[in-house]
Design an enzyme around this catalytic site. Structure first.
Site, short mmCIF file in Angstrom:
data_model
loop_
_atom_site.label_atom_id
_atom_site.label_comp_id
_atom_site.label_asym_id
_atom_site.label_seq_id
_atom_site.Cartn_x
_atom_site.Cartn_y
_atom_site.Cartn_z
N PRO A 2 0.74 -1.28 -0.10
CA PRO A 2 0.04 -0.10 -0.02
C PRO A 2 0.99 1.22 -0.10
O PRO A 2 1.82 1.49 0.61
CB PRO A 2 -0.71 -0.12 1.37
CG PRO A 2 -0.77 -1.54 1.56
CD PRO A 2 0.63 -2.12 1.30
N LYS A 50 3.33 6.03 4.56
CA LYS A 50 2.80 4.72 4.50
C LYS A 50 2.50 4.20 6.10
O LYS A 50 2.13 3.07 6.08
CB LYS A 50 3.66 3.67 3.80
CG LYS A 50 4.08 4.26 2.42
CD LYS A 50 5.14 3.24 2.06
CE LYS A 50 5.49 3.50 0.57
NZ LYS A 50 6.50 2.64 0.03
N ASN A 163 6.24 1.72 -5.15
CA ASN A 163 6.77 1.39 -6.74
C ASN A 163 5.80 1.86 -7.55
O ASN A 163 6.42 2.27 -8.59
CB ASN A 163 6.85 -0.07 -6.57
CG ASN A 163 8.08 -0.42 -7.67
OD1 ASN A 163 8.93 0.41 -7.98
ND2 ASN A 163 7.87 -1.81 -8.32
#
Length: 270
Positions: A2, A50, A163
């Site tokens: 995520p 995150k 990514n």
């Protein structure tokens, strides 16, 4: 894994639990087996990049989802909808609500007074209401020979990019992920980063193309050997070392995708 927008959306989904009281606490993490939030209200839930934070009085529960982690809300007694996944944190609230953290990448508990020290290593949060692009630029520019794709993924530079975003950002900026930071217009890259992530912060389907439909929402991410949406050249695939050290993940080679025509590979790159 995520990315920042996913954690922001998770935080928003958990807002209905704020001000509810914990009736039963279960940590399936040996280090915190004796920690209890029983009798305490969940005062706040918020993301930073995150990372997800929950505050109970003066104590903070800090979690990172990493690759497979998730939080799920159930009615107490209801069968969990994650068969085969290990629950690491179970919190039962009043009104018959149960919050379960599955396969969490890591779990930390600390005093709220330590919060700023705990996030000090992280760069500015891309999705903060007032994000500090100047500081992010300063941090990235400290290593001018580092590939821009690696720099974007390093949570110590800026928090929230994963990514998928780094691939799409590089495409939108017309740079190969292995291009050295010194050869990139950092102001433009950071402007695109903020605009792209901000535009997706409330959407269940992340998109770079403007089309919110699975299969049409990315330019290069996971599109190996498929035609570029701009020029028709076949998307290439390779790997690039990229740390996510803000999530306590070691430097790893990660798959990258790019258009050979729209994002020429640097001459020295392998």
């Amino acid at each position: 894994m995520p990315e920042g927008d996913s954690v922001l959306q998770l935080s928003e989904r958990l807002q209905p639990l704020v001000n509810k009281t914990v009736e039963r606490t279960q940590f399936r993490v040996p280090q915190y087996a004796n920690v209890s939030f029983n009798g305490l209200q969940l005062e706040r839930v918020w993301p930073y990049g995150k990372h997800l934070f929950m505050r109970f009085d003066q104590t903070v529960l800090h979690t990172h989802l990493k690759m497979e982690g998730s939080w799920s809300v159930h009615r107490i007694g209801e069968r969990w909808r994650k068969p085969g996944f290990k629950a690491r944190v179970v919190l039962q609230f009043d009104h018959g609500i149960e919050l379960v953290g599955f396969e969490l990448g890591f779990v930390r508990v600390f005093d709220f007074s330590q919060y700023h020290d705990r996030i000090a290593h992280l760069g500015p949060d891309v999705l903060a209401e007032h994000w500090d692009a100047v500081e992010a630029r300063r941090r990235i520019a400290e290593k001018p020979m580092r590939p821009i794709g690696t720099a974007l993924l390093d949570q110590r530079n800026l928090a929230g990019v994963g990514n998928e975003y780094r691939m799409e950002i590089c495409f939108l900026c017309g740079v190969h992920p292995a291009t050295p930071v010194s050869q990139v217009d950092l102001d433009h890259v950071l402007e695109v980063t903020r605009k792209l992530m901000w535009a997706n912060r409330k959407s269940p389907i992340r998109t770079s193309t403007g089309i919110r439909k699975h299969g049409s929402n990315a330019y290069v991410f996971r599109r190996f050997r498929r035609p570029c949406r701009r020029c028709g050249a076949l998307i290439a695939q390779g790997s690039l070392g990229g740390p996510d050290l803000g999530g306590e993940i070691d430097e790893l080679e990660r798959i990258i995708w790019w258009c050979p025509n729209c994002q020429p590979k640097p001459m020295f790159a392998q």
